[in-house]
Design an enzyme around this catalytic site. Structure first.
Site, PDB file in Angstrom:
ATOM      1  N   CYS A  88       0.839  -1.201   0.000  1.00  0.00           N
ATOM      2  CA  CYS A  88       0.000   0.000   0.000  1.00  0.00           C
ATOM      3  C   CYS A  88       0.877   1.255   0.000  1.00  0.00           C
ATOM      4  O   CYS A  88       1.510   1.550  -1.004  1.00  0.00           O
ATOM      5  CB  CYS A  88      -0.997  -0.034   1.154  1.00  0.00           C
ATOM      6  SG  CYS A  88      -2.372   1.140   0.947  1.00  0.00           S
ATOM      7  N   GLU A 104      -0.928  -8.172   5.245  1.00  0.00           N
ATOM      8  CA  GLU A 104      -0.741  -8.384   6.683  1.00  0.00           C
ATOM      9  C   GLU A 104      -2.061  -8.388   7.445  1.00  0.00           C
ATOM     10  O   GLU A 104      -2.102  -8.789   8.618  1.00  0.00           O
ATOM     11  CB  GLU A 104       0.198  -7.312   7.257  1.00  0.00           C
ATOM     12  CG  GLU A 104      -0.403  -5.941   7.451  1.00  0.00           C
ATOM     13  CD  GLU A 104      -0.537  -5.113   6.176  1.00  0.00           C
ATOM     14  OE1 GLU A 104      -0.942  -3.940   6.281  1.00  0.00           O
ATOM     15  OE2 GLU A 104      -0.243  -5.639   5.068  1.00  0.00           O
ATOM     16  N   HIS A 160      -3.193  -4.937   1.430  1.00  0.00           N
ATOM     17  CA  HIS A 160      -2.605  -5.184   2.755  1.00  0.00           C
ATOM     18  C   HIS A 160      -2.581  -6.682   3.071  1.00  0.00           C
ATOM     19  O   HIS A 160      -3.488  -7.185   3.741  1.00  0.00           O
ATOM     20  CB  HIS A 160      -3.430  -4.469   3.836  1.00  0.00           C
ATOM     21  CG  HIS A 160      -3.255  -2.992   3.881  1.00  0.00           C
ATOM     22  ND1 HIS A 160      -2.355  -2.375   4.728  1.00  0.00           N
ATOM     23  CD2 HIS A 160      -3.858  -2.002   3.179  1.00  0.00           C
ATOM     24  CE1 HIS A 160      -2.417  -1.068   4.559  1.00  0.00           C
ATOM     25  NE2 HIS A 160      -3.319  -0.811   3.621  1.00  0.00           N
TER      26      HIS A 160
END
Length: 201
Positions: free
Chosen positions: A82, A181, A179
């Site tokens: 990002c 994560e 994202h």
């Protein structure tokens, strides 16, 4: 006995804790990078999502721009997610008006990235994303995500969403508009770990 892999996460602002958790679940030793000396001994570094102008300002404050470039030049792998993808790009489109449309970046990856291309935070969404090299779709979370509008000849496109490039690789560099994560799926972190170990061997 093989040494434990050692990766870093830029920990100035943004979703660095989530990246750390994903890497530690893979058995990786993780260093939170805030100063140039923290890069010593790392095999790869993640530039997390967050606010790209804030992260860029803090990188200036902590003197990290050139040390990160030097880290990559010496063989270290870099992954920008990002806002981190914006920081990797050679060209950033739609920079903040208060800075005259200019967005500082490492300019290491042959990409043109447009900031906030997928809208505001309230426009966040999650989609199953077909990723080249992965057997099943990846649950990609987009939050005010950028989009990769152009890639150079040496850049491999790994995923698109609605025809727009959202994941790309160039040698020891990986850029994702979303994202990874924020999902428990470890496959992209495992890919970056493999990249880091391969290039540092």
């Amino acid at each position: 006995m093989n040494a434990v892999p050692h990766l870093g996460v830029l920990a100035l602002q943004g979703a660095f804790r989530e990246h750390r958790q994903r890497l530690e679940a893979l058995g990786v030793r993780v260093t939170e990078v805030r100063r140039p000396g923290d890069l010593a001994g790392l095999q790869g570094l993640i530039l997390p999502g967050g606010e790209s102008t804030t992260i860029a300002r803090l990188m200036t404050d902590f003197g990290l721009w050139q040390p990160v470039r030097d880290f990559h030049a010496a063989g270290g792998a870099l992954w920008g997610t990002c806002a981190g993808a914006i920081l990797l790009a050679r060209e950033v489109l739609g920079g903040p008006p208060q800075f005259g449309g200019h967005q500082a970046s490492l300019a290491l990856m042959d990409l043109s990235v447009r900031r906030n291309a997928f809208g505001r935070q309230v426009d966040s969404f999650r989609v199953p994303l077909a990723v080249r090299g992965l057997a099943a779709p990846f649950p990609a979370v987009f939050i005010r995500a950028p989009v990769i509008e152009r890639v150079g000849e040496g850049v491999d496109v790994l995923a698109r969403h609605q025809g727009q490039i959202v994941l790309a690789r160039q040698g020891r560099l990986l850029a994702s508009a979303f994202h990874p994560e924020l999902t428990p799926d470890p496959r992209l972190h495992a890919l970056f770990l493999e990249m880091s170990l391969t290039v540092s061997a």
